[in-house]
Design an enzyme around this catalytic site. Structure first.
Site, short mmCIF file in Angstrom:
data_model
loop_
_atom_site.label_atom_id
_atom_site.label_comp_id
_atom_site.label_asym_id
_atom_site.label_seq_id
_atom_site.Cartn_x
_atom_site.Cartn_y
_atom_site.Cartn_z
N PHE A 172 0.86 -1.19 0.00
CA PHE A 172 0.00 0.00 0.00
C PHE A 172 0.89 1.24 0.00
CE2 PHE A 172 -4.54 1.13 0.71
CZ PHE A 172 -5.10 0.02 0.09
N GLN A 193 -7.54 14.87 3.30
CA GLN A 193 -6.86 14.01 2.32
C GLN A 193 -7.60 13.91 1.00
OE1 GLN A 193 -6.33 9.47 2.86
NE2 GLN A 193 -4.28 10.32 2.87
N HIS A 241 -7.63 11.65 -2.27
CA HIS A 241 -7.16 10.37 -2.80
C HIS A 241 -6.90 10.60 -4.29
CE1 HIS A 241 -7.08 6.18 -3.98
NE2 HIS A 241 -7.19 5.81 -2.71
N LEU A 255 -14.43 5.71 -5.46
CA LEU A 255 -13.01 5.41 -5.25
C LEU A 255 -12.57 4.21 -6.08
CD1 LEU A 255 -10.51 5.92 -3.28
CD2 LEU A 255 -11.37 3.93 -2.09
N GLU A 290 -6.48 2.06 -3.87
CA GLU A 290 -5.03 2.04 -4.00
C GLU A 290 -4.53 0.62 -4.29
OE1 GLU A 290 -3.42 4.90 -1.38
OE2 GLU A 290 -1.87 3.54 -0.70
N ARG A 304 -0.36 9.46 -0.59
CA ARG A 304 -1.48 10.08 -1.31
C ARG A 304 -1.33 11.59 -1.50
NH1 ARG A 304 -6.34 6.63 1.60
NH2 ARG A 304 -5.81 4.71 0.50
N HIS A 322 -11.21 12.48 0.36
CA HIS A 322 -11.39 11.09 0.79
C HIS A 322 -11.45 10.93 2.30
CE1 HIS A 322 -11.10 6.78 0.56
NE2 HIS A 322 -9.94 6.74 1.17
N ARG A 368 -2.63 10.72 6.13
CA ARG A 368 -2.83 9.32 6.53
C ARG A 368 -2.30 8.37 5.46
NH1 ARG A 368 -6.99 5.14 5.66
NH2 ARG A 368 -8.00 6.52 4.16
C1 FAD Z 1 -14.78 4.62 -0.31
C2 FAD Z 1 -13.85 4.49 0.87
C3 FAD Z 1 -12.91 3.47 0.90
C4 FAD Z 1 -12.05 3.35 1.99
N1 FAD Z 1 -11.13 2.33 1.99
C5 FAD Z 1 -10.31 2.17 3.06
C6 FAD Z 1 -9.40 1.08 3.14
O1 FAD Z 1 -9.34 0.25 2.26
N2 FAD Z 1 -8.61 0.99 4.23
C7 FAD Z 1 -8.66 1.89 5.26
O2 FAD Z 1 -7.92 1.75 6.24
N3 FAD Z 1 -9.54 2.93 5.21
C8 FAD Z 1 -10.36 3.08 4.15
N4 FAD Z 1 -11.24 4.13 4.13
C9 FAD Z 1 -11.39 4.97 5.32
C10 FAD Z 1 -12.20 4.23 6.37
O3 FAD Z 1 -13.07 3.31 5.76
C11 FAD Z 1 -13.03 5.18 7.24
O4 FAD Z 1 -12.18 6.16 7.79
C12 FAD Z 1 -13.69 4.42 8.37
O5 FAD Z 1 -14.40 3.30 7.89
C13 FAD Z 1 -14.62 5.31 9.19
O6 FAD Z 1 -15.25 4.49 10.16
P1 FAD Z 1 -16.08 5.14 11.37
O7 FAD Z 1 -16.57 4.02 12.19
O8 FAD Z 1 -15.23 6.18 12.00
O9 FAD Z 1 -17.28 5.88 10.66
P2 FAD Z 1 -18.42 5.37 9.64
O10 FAD Z 1 -18.20 4.00 9.17
O11 FAD Z 1 -18.53 6.45 8.62
O12 FAD Z 1 -19.71 5.35 10.55
C14 FAD Z 1 -20.29 6.53 11.04
C15 FAD Z 1 -21.54 6.18 11.82
O13 FAD Z 1 -22.02 7.35 12.48
C16 FAD Z 1 -23.40 7.43 12.32
N5 FAD Z 1 -23.78 8.85 12.45
C17 FAD Z 1 -23.21 9.92 11.85
N6 FAD Z 1 -23.82 11.05 12.25
C18 FAD Z 1 -24.79 10.69 13.12
C19 FAD Z 1 -25.78 11.40 13.86
N7 FAD Z 1 -25.90 12.74 13.79
N8 FAD Z 1 -26.63 10.70 14.64
C20 FAD Z 1 -26.56 9.34 14.72
N9 FAD Z 1 -25.64 8.63 14.02
C21 FAD Z 1 -24.77 9.30 13.24
C22 FAD Z 1 -23.71 6.80 10.98
O14 FAD Z 1 -25.04 6.32 10.95
C23 FAD Z 1 -22.69 5.66 10.96
O15 FAD Z 1 -23.23 4.51 11.60
C24 FAD Z 1 -12.12 4.27 3.06
C25 FAD Z 1 -13.07 5.28 3.03
C26 FAD Z 1 -13.91 5.40 1.93
C27 FAD Z 1 -14.87 6.55 1.92
#
Ligand code: FAD
Length: 580
Positions: A116, A230, A232, A242, A245, A285, A353, A388
């Site tokens: 990566f 960031q 991407h 996306l 990578e 990135r 991203h 990141r």
């Molecule tokens: C397309 C994509 C691909 C990615 N690929 C990778 C990868 O391969 N490897 C890697 O390490 N990282 C990757 N990332 C980054 C990584 O996936 C994210 O940073 C990470 O999954 C975020 O997880 P989280 O639990 O913090 O938030 P999220 O998974 O975004 O969850 C947020 C939660 O908060 C809730 N929420 C938000 N606001 C409120 C509110 N006001 N009231 C109640 N609930 C609320 C939502 O319902 C949801 O359940 C990727 C990101 C994207 C966008």
């Protein structure tokens, strides 16, 4: 209506679910609530593709993972957090395997790891190119086995309740009915993910609107390093979907309009037929997205109806490899771009991203506000600093989700519930505010959508891949104007069931706060580091800015920036060298 739990988690993504499991394991007597504005499996974690980084055995080391992360961050991360992270990440990924995550394997049955960007060794675990989907499923099904985890699916948290300097619950709306409820808790963990939707072109889901950042900021917790956004380098034009990578890790090339592997012109090494670690397409990135802008300036990109692009070429990898290791890339290109990457070039351009900044926490996920914790993309612990590395975010959710869960469980086990009349009155006041918002009829011409569009365009123009003082100052003025206009915006839809317009209003109010914080911090940081590139201050300035920016909300609603020194344990600041 009032409910009560020991710990309330806002967010049912990877961070929220991992924290919930850790609490249930730590103290089975605690009542845990997960409040999520979407059904947990729809959280953005589900769309993570490429993988999760952790040292997987011989040939790699914790020190190398730590050093890659520190140098990738342009020395802005906290090295104590990074050391804890690299040490605990392998354990967390193995734990996920035991809970049922189907990691891809080598022919001999050992875990497969891929290269990566910015990493010295192959250390990214993956489940084909649908890693987030499998991880979230695993966490969700594990969480289902704990009876003490109560879910509020499709409930939107609108405010944190604070009394006497302590957080003691949230107010949330049940979207199906419009019912507003006060949910009391001894501890609250914010896990609401990122805020990519503040920008017009992003890989982030529609729900990634920075709600938790705004809620914590309004409650009095500072946000950290908000200027580091960031881009991407490889999103599909028009949709922003996306292209992981992993496509470059498997050997994909980035070509300009002349079919030339242009990254060789940007201090990222020389072309090689096989991918070379930390080199060319496997550079970090921030550098790759910046190289795109230079190619654009030199007229070497390709014009399309949806902006200028370069090409990602994976044709030479062959159909077999693409179908086994990158099936989702092929599916996305076919469905959303109408091209088959086995035979055609993939048009790509940089796309917003990930948010490096977020709610300031210590190494246990605790914020300075008693009873409030934060984990995941919404938080800044900080292991990502100014940039990141891809695949560090998923293990971050697990390592710090577990840590914050345990810390919150410990705190809630000894804290006394705060069902005071002041707290209940605050809950009622929030309910009244929401009722008034819903009842107020549209007068005047202000509507939500144009304000949101203008905000997004402002952020892109003033706080994009490159920034300068003038554009940031203009951006700050524009966001202030948008805030005033937002104050006059009203709803056309007054229904209580699934009022998506009300949700859009609540989200926009959060995004305006986040937008203001990004611009204010970017204006104050007069240097270039990682993803924050100021054309008027092109050099890194460790003397003044080897420090986290901390933005605090003032009584008048404006933000005040101060700086917190970076924690350095073993790796003194040095030059970021790639391709050599
Ligand atoms: C397309 C994509 C691909 C990615 N690929 C990778 C990868 O391969 N490897 C890697 O390490 N990282 C990757 N990332 C980054 C990584 O996936 C994210 O940073 C990470 O999954 C975020 O997880 P989280 O639990 O913090 O938030 P999220 O998974 O975004 O969850 C947020 C939660 O908060 C809730 N929420 C938000 N606001 C409120 C509110 N006001 N009231 C109640 N609930 C609320 C939502 O319902 C949801 O359940 C990727 C990101 C994207 C966008």
């Amino acid at each position: 209506m009032t409910a009560s739990h020991d710990v309330v988690i806002i967010g049912g993504g990877g961070a929220g679910l991992r924290a919930a499991i850790a609490i249930a394991e730590h103290n089975p007597r605690l009542s845990i609530a997960i409040v999520s504005k979407v059904y947990p499996m729809r959280s953005h974690t589900v769309s993570a593709e490429g993988g999760a980084a952790a040292v997987a055995g011989p040939g790699d080391s914790l020190d190398e993972h730590a050093y890659d992360t520190v140098s990738g961050s342009d020395w802005l991360c906290d090295q104590d957090a990074v050391e804890a992270f690299v040490e605990e990440a392998p354990r967390e990924l193995l734990q996920l395997e035991h809970w049922g995550c189907p990691w891809s394997r080598r022919p001999d049955g050992r875990i497969a790891v891929r290269a990566f960007g910015g990493m010295t060794n192959n250390r990214t675990w993956f489940a084909a190119d649908k890693t987030g989907f499998h991880m979230l499923h695993t966490l969700f099904q594990t969480a289902l086995s704990y009876r003490d985890i109560v879910r509020y699916d499709e409930w939107f948290a609108t405010t944190l309740l604070v009394d006497d300097g302590k957080v003691c619950g949230v107010v949330a709306i049940e979207l199906a009915t419009g019912r507003v409820e006060t949910i009391l808790a001894s501890a609250v963990i914010v896990c609401t993910g990122g805020c990519g939707r503040v920008y017009p072109f992003t890989t982030n889901a529609n729900i990634n609107t920075g709600d938790g950042m705004a809620l914590a900021y309004r409650a009095g917790a500072p946000l950290k390093d908000m200027e580091f956004v960031q881009y991407h380098p490889t999103g599909l034009p028009f949709t922003g979907i996306l292209i992981t990578e992993a496509a470059r890790a498997e050997g994909g090339w980035l070509l300009n309009k002349d079919g030339y592997r242009y990254l060789q012109d940007y201090d990222l090494g020389t072309p090689s037929p096989v991918p070379v670690m930390r080199s060319m397409e496997l550079g970090p990135r921030d550098r790759l997205s910046q190289a795109f802008v230079h190619e654009l300036d030199k007229g070497r990109t390709v014009g399309t109806p949806y902006g200028h692009v370069v090409h990602l070429d994976i044709r030479h990898l062959g159909a077999d490899l693409i179908d086994t290791k990158l099936p989702f890339v092929r599916e996305l290109c076919t469905k959303y771009q109408n091209i088959d990457p086995v035979r055609e070039l993939i048009p790509v351009r940089p796309v917003v991203h990930y948010m490096m900044g977020g709610i300031h926490t210590d190494i246990h996920g605790a914020t300075p506000l008693e009873g409030l914790y934060a984990v995941g993309e919404v938080a800044c612990v900080s292991i990502n600093g100014a940039n990141r590395l891809g695949s560090n975010s998923l293990p971050e959710l697990l390592v710090f989700g577990a840590r914050a869960g345990r810390a919150a469980a410990e705190y809630a086990s000894s804290a006394t519930a705060r069902e005071t009349s002041a707290v209940l009155a605050r809950g009622r006041a929030e309910q009244d505010r929401l009722k008034r918002k819903l009842a107020r009829h549209a007068e005047g011409s202000e509507r939500i959508a144009p304000i949101r569009t203008e905000m997004q365009e402002t952020l892109e123009a003033s706080a994009g891949i490159y920034r300068d003082g003038d554009s940031l100052a203009k951006g700050a003025d524009k966001v202030r104007e948008l805030r005033e206009r937002f104050g006059c915006a009203c709803l056309d839809d007054h229904s209580r069931a699934f009022n998506t317009e009300l949700v859009a209003v609540l989200e926009l109010s959060c995004m305006l706060d986040v937008a203001e914080c990004i611009i204010t911090c970017a204006l104050a940081r007069e240097e270039s580091r990682g993803a924050h590139q100021r054309t008027d201050f092109p050099a890194r300035n460790d003397e003044r800015f080897l420090a986290h920016s901390m933005i605090h909300r003032q009584k008048d609603g404006s933000g005040r920036v101060s700086y917190l020194p970076v924690t350095i344990t073993r790796w003194p600041p040095g030059e970021r060298i790639y391709g050599r």
